[in-house]
Design a protein around this motif. Structure first.
Motif, PDB file in Angstrom:
ATOM      1  N   GLU A 225       0.869  -1.536  -0.053  1.00 37.59           N
ATOM      2  CA  GLU A 225      -0.035  -0.113   0.286  1.00 37.59           C
ATOM      3  C   GLU A 225       0.644   1.458  -0.095  1.00 37.59           C
ATOM      4  O   GLU A 225       0.092   2.385  -0.097  1.00 37.59           O
ATOM      5  CB  GLU A 225      -0.902  -0.007   1.281  1.00 37.59           C
ATOM      6  CG  GLU A 225      -1.984  -1.408   1.403  1.00 37.59           C
ATOM      7  CD  GLU A 225      -2.753  -1.535   0.702  1.00 37.59           C
ATOM      8  OE1 GLU A 225      -3.268  -0.421  -0.016  1.00 37.59           O
ATOM      9  OE2 GLU A 225      -3.034  -2.373  -0.096  1.00 37.59           O
ATOM     10  N   GLY A 226       1.725   1.423   0.405  1.00 37.45           N
ATOM     11  CA  GLY A 226       2.859   2.330   0.071  1.00 37.45           C
ATOM     12  C   GLY A 226       4.261   1.380   1.102  1.00 37.45           C
ATOM     13  O   GLY A 226       4.524   0.560   1.184  1.00 37.45           O
ATOM     14  N   THR A 227       5.084   2.782   0.964  1.00 42.18           N
ATOM     15  CA  THR A 227       6.238   2.566   1.621  1.00 42.18           C
ATOM     16  C   THR A 227       6.520   2.916   3.068  1.00 42.18           C
ATOM     17  O   THR A 227       5.005   3.116   4.166  1.00 42.18           O
ATOM     18  CB  THR A 227       7.521   3.832   1.572  1.00 42.18           C
ATOM     19  OG1 THR A 227       7.025   5.078   1.326  1.00 42.18           O
ATOM     20  CG2 THR A 227       8.071   3.729  -0.015  1.00 42.18           C
ATOM     21  N   VAL A 228       7.225   1.908   3.549  1.00 42.03           N
ATOM     22  CA  VAL A 228       7.568   1.652   4.747  1.00 42.03           C
ATOM     23  C   VAL A 228       9.090   2.599   5.256  1.00 42.03           C
ATOM     24  O   VAL A 228      10.483   2.419   4.391  1.00 42.03           O
ATOM     25  CB  VAL A 228       7.604   0.709   5.927  1.00 42.03           C
ATOM     26  CG1 VAL A 228       7.897  -0.172   7.135  1.00 42.03           C
ATOM     27  CG2 VAL A 228       6.392  -0.047   5.585  1.00 42.03           C
ATOM     28  N   TRP A 229       9.210   3.726   6.251  1.00 40.83           N
ATOM     29  CA  TRP A 229      10.357   3.951   6.908  1.00 40.83           C
ATOM     30  C   TRP A 229      11.068   3.784   8.390  1.00 40.83           C
ATOM     31  O   TRP A 229      10.322   3.329   9.167  1.00 40.83           O
ATOM     32  CB  TRP A 229      10.076   5.458   6.865  1.00 40.83           C
ATOM     33  CG  TRP A 229       9.704   6.413   5.324  1.00 40.83           C
ATOM     34  CD1 TRP A 229       8.172   5.703   5.133  1.00 40.83           C
ATOM     35  CD2 TRP A 229      10.994   6.725   4.676  1.00 40.83           C
ATOM     36  NE1 TRP A 229       8.603   6.045   3.527  1.00 40.83           N
ATOM     37  CE2 TRP A 229       9.973   7.004   3.525  1.00 40.83           C
ATOM     38  CE3 TRP A 229      11.653   6.736   4.585  1.00 40.83           C
ATOM     39  CZ2 TRP A 229      10.835   7.914   1.678  1.00 40.83           C
ATOM     40  CZ3 TRP A 229      12.187   7.512   3.744  1.00 40.83           C
ATOM     41  CH2 TRP A 229      12.300   7.988   2.521  1.00 40.83           C
ATOM     42  N   LEU A 230      12.186   4.603   8.377  1.00 37.06           N
ATOM     43  CA  LEU A 230      12.592   4.035   9.890  1.00 37.06           C
ATOM     44  C   LEU A 230      12.640   5.664   9.656  1.00 37.06           C
ATOM     45  O   LEU A 230      12.824   6.840   8.958  1.00 37.06           O
ATOM     46  CB  LEU A 230      14.460   4.034  10.337  1.00 37.06           C
ATOM     47  CG  LEU A 230      14.970   4.796  11.156  1.00 37.06           C
ATOM     48  CD1 LEU A 230      14.506   3.497  12.165  1.00 37.06           C
ATOM     49  CD2 LEU A 230      16.906   4.371  11.259  1.00 37.06           C
ATOM     50  N   ALA A 231      12.281   6.193  10.796  1.00 42.62           N
ATOM     51  CA  ALA A 231      12.666   7.641  11.142  1.00 42.62           C
ATOM     52  C   ALA A 231      13.191   8.366  12.436  1.00 42.62           C
ATOM     53  O   ALA A 231      12.704   8.097  13.912  1.00 42.62           O
ATOM     54  CB  ALA A 231      10.650   8.421  11.677  1.00 42.62           C
ATOM     55  N   PRO A 232      14.652   7.948  12.096  1.00 40.61           N
ATOM     56  CA  PRO A 232      15.278   8.301  13.504  1.00 40.61           C
ATOM     57  C   PRO A 232      15.402   9.509  14.209  1.00 40.61           C
ATOM     58  O   PRO A 232      15.797   9.924  15.293  1.00 40.61           O
ATOM     59  CB  PRO A 232      16.396   7.833  12.873  1.00 40.61           C
ATOM     60  CG  PRO A 232      16.876   8.732  11.768  1.00 40.61           C
ATOM     61  CD  PRO A 232      15.019   8.402  11.089  1.00 40.61           C
ATOM     62  N   GLN A 233      14.365  10.691  13.110  1.00 40.76           N
ATOM     63  CA  GLN A 233      15.038  12.382  14.168  1.00 40.76           C
ATOM     64  C   GLN A 233      13.644  11.804  15.879  1.00 40.76           C
ATOM     65  O   GLN A 233      13.678  12.454  16.680  1.00 40.76           O
ATOM     66  CB  GLN A 233      13.822  13.087  12.991  1.00 40.76           C
ATOM     67  CG  GLN A 233      12.284  12.804  13.036  1.00 40.76           C
ATOM     68  CD  GLN A 233      12.533  12.089  11.431  1.00 40.76           C
ATOM     69  OE1 GLN A 233      13.264  11.171  10.969  1.00 40.76           O
ATOM     70  NE2 GLN A 233      11.855  13.113  10.331  1.00 40.76           N
ATOM     71  N   PHE A 234      12.679  10.742  15.848  1.00 41.19           N
ATOM     72  CA  PHE A 234      12.043  10.670  16.354  1.00 41.19           C
ATOM     73  C   PHE A 234      12.126   9.520  17.307  1.00 41.19           C
ATOM     74  O   PHE A 234      12.966   8.443  16.706  1.00 41.19           O
ATOM     75  CB  PHE A 234      10.532   9.958  16.214  1.00 41.19           C
ATOM     76  CG  PHE A 234       9.688  10.976  15.792  1.00 41.19           C
ATOM     77  CD1 PHE A 234       9.618  12.209  15.746  1.00 41.19           C
ATOM     78  CD2 PHE A 234       9.811  11.030  13.773  1.00 41.19           C
ATOM     79  CE1 PHE A 234       8.918  13.529  14.572  1.00 41.19           C
ATOM     80  CE2 PHE A 234       9.381  11.506  12.991  1.00 41.19           C
ATOM     81  CZ  PHE A 234       9.501  12.914  13.199  1.00 41.19           C
ATOM     82  N   GLY A 235      12.500   9.174  18.503  1.00 43.49           N
ATOM     83  CA  GLY A 235      12.749   8.468  20.312  1.00 43.49           C
ATOM     84  C   GLY A 235      11.985   7.758  20.878  1.00 43.49           C
ATOM     85  O   GLY A 235      11.260   8.565  21.722  1.00 43.49           O
ATOM     86  N   ALA A 236      12.514   6.822  21.518  1.00 43.91           N
ATOM     87  CA  ALA A 236      12.014   6.637  22.620  1.00 43.91           C
ATOM     88  C   ALA A 236      12.525   5.327  23.184  1.00 43.91           C
ATOM     89  O   ALA A 236      13.440   4.525  22.351  1.00 43.91           O
ATOM     90  CB  ALA A 236      10.534   5.916  22.645  1.00 43.91           C
ATOM     91  N   ILE A 237      12.016   4.638  24.692  1.00 40.96           N
ATOM     92  CA  ILE A 237      13.065   3.939  25.268  1.00 40.96           C
ATOM     93  C   ILE A 237      12.102   2.436  24.986  1.00 40.96           C
ATOM     94  O   ILE A 237      10.981   2.703  25.353  1.00 40.96           O
ATOM     95  CB  ILE A 237      13.320   4.383  27.070  1.00 40.96           C
ATOM     96  CG1 ILE A 237      14.030   5.249  27.102  1.00 40.96           C
ATOM     97  CG2 ILE A 237      13.488   3.212  27.572  1.00 40.96           C
ATOM     98  CD1 ILE A 237      14.199   5.897  28.217  1.00 40.96           C
ATOM     99  N   HIS A 238      12.737   1.434  24.823  1.00 39.96           N
ATOM    100  CA  HIS A 238      12.242   0.163  24.465  1.00 39.96           C
ATOM    101  C   HIS A 238      13.432  -0.621  25.713  1.00 39.96           C
ATOM    102  O   HIS A 238      14.546  -1.082  24.650  1.00 39.96           O
ATOM    103  CB  HIS A 238      12.303  -0.056  23.243  1.00 39.96           C
ATOM    104  CG  HIS A 238      12.003  -2.136  23.277  1.00 39.96           C
ATOM    105  ND1 HIS A 238      12.474  -2.099  21.689  1.00 39.96           N
ATOM    106  CD2 HIS A 238      10.965  -2.198  23.877  1.00 39.96           C
ATOM    107  CE1 HIS A 238      11.490  -3.535  21.907  1.00 39.96           C
ATOM    108  NE2 HIS A 238      11.038  -3.309  22.885  1.00 39.96           N
TER     109      HIS A 238
END
Length: 262
Positions: A215-228
């Motif tokens: 349906e479209g493209t999938v991205w890593l957007a490293p300008q956003f972050g979180a703890i996992h």
């Protein structure tokens, strides 16, 4: 501003789930937001405790299932309830440290052709997690299991699988979006029917990514972050490791064993 929703599927560990919920509420101030917490019939009473907890925020919806449906079907339980622009699929071991959800939703909607994205995740000590991956192949998954013990060619293959040979400091198209933290256009998520219910647990995120890529493209957007926290149970539990192998077999039967395009 985008309408957003999110879902956490919980299974035991009440305190961890509460920490995730509170961090999400704290850093997501938009009023047009719903957070669903689906308890998968936790045997430790987590669901009951969550239902009795006052988070002081009407945006939280607690849903307790009578039986454990598994990861994907647990998330699918809220599919018909979604009226957002962007939906977030989150693990209960996620902690936000900034207003990631609204900003990431706006970025996803503003990026032509983008259907799904994941932020840069880190361990609680700040160490980088190598979660964006290429499309799985049997060899790459085998190398991932053997790399920590034997290194060498297995380590090189695992580094390639986890895209450590790419510059991931800027947004980058990927073929495997981790189920720990997914942002997906809600219309796409509903169109593809959410997760494949044939998977109880493991590899369902790889499967979902392949469906979204139609349906479209999938991205890593490293300008956003979180703890996992990243609890890697298959490495320690023989039963869960067997379950993972069964899911891998189902995935390769469905999608084939060939290489991807990234």
């Amino acid at each position: 501003m985008a309408k957003i929703s999110a879902c956490i599927v919980a299974y035991c560990d009440y305190e961890e789930v509460c920490a995730a919920v509170r961090s999400i509420l704290h850093y997501t101030q938009t009023a047009d937001f719903v957070l669903y917490v689906v308890d998968n019939a936790s045997p430790d009473g987590c669901g009951r405790q969550l239902a009795e907890t006052d988070f002081g925020d009407e945006r939280v919806k607690i849903l307790c299932l009578p039986e454990n449906l598994g990861f994907g079907k647990g998330h699918n339980f809220v599919l018909d309830k979604l009226h957002s622009d962007v939906h977030f699929i989150l693990n209960p071991d996620i902690l936000l440290t900034q207003d990631t959800l609204p900003a990431m939703a706006d970025w996803l909607l503003a990026t032509p052709g983008a259907a799904m994205a994941t932020p840069q995740l880190r361990y609680p000590d700040g160490k980088l997690q190598h979660l964006p991956r290429r499309k799985p192949t049997p060899w790459l998954l085998l190398a991932r299991q053997l790399a920590p013990r034997f290194g060498g060619v297995f380590r090189k293959a695992d580094d390639h699988y986890t895209m450590q040979d790419e510059d991931l400091t800027r947004p980058h198209k990927i073929e495997f979006c981790t189920g720990s933290f997914m942002a997906v256009r809600t219309e796409v998520y509903k169109k593809i029917g959410g997760f494949d219910p044939a998977y109880f647990m493991y590899v369902e995120d790889a499967d979902l990514t392949q469906k979204v890529l139609r349906e479209g493209t999938v991205w890593l957007a490293p300008q956003f972050g979180a703890i996992h926290a990243w609890h890697r149970a298959p490495m320690r539990d023989a039963g869960k490791f067997k379950m993972q192998l069964v899911s891998m077999g189902r995935y390769f039967k469905k999608w084939g064993c060939g290489k991807g395009k990234v």
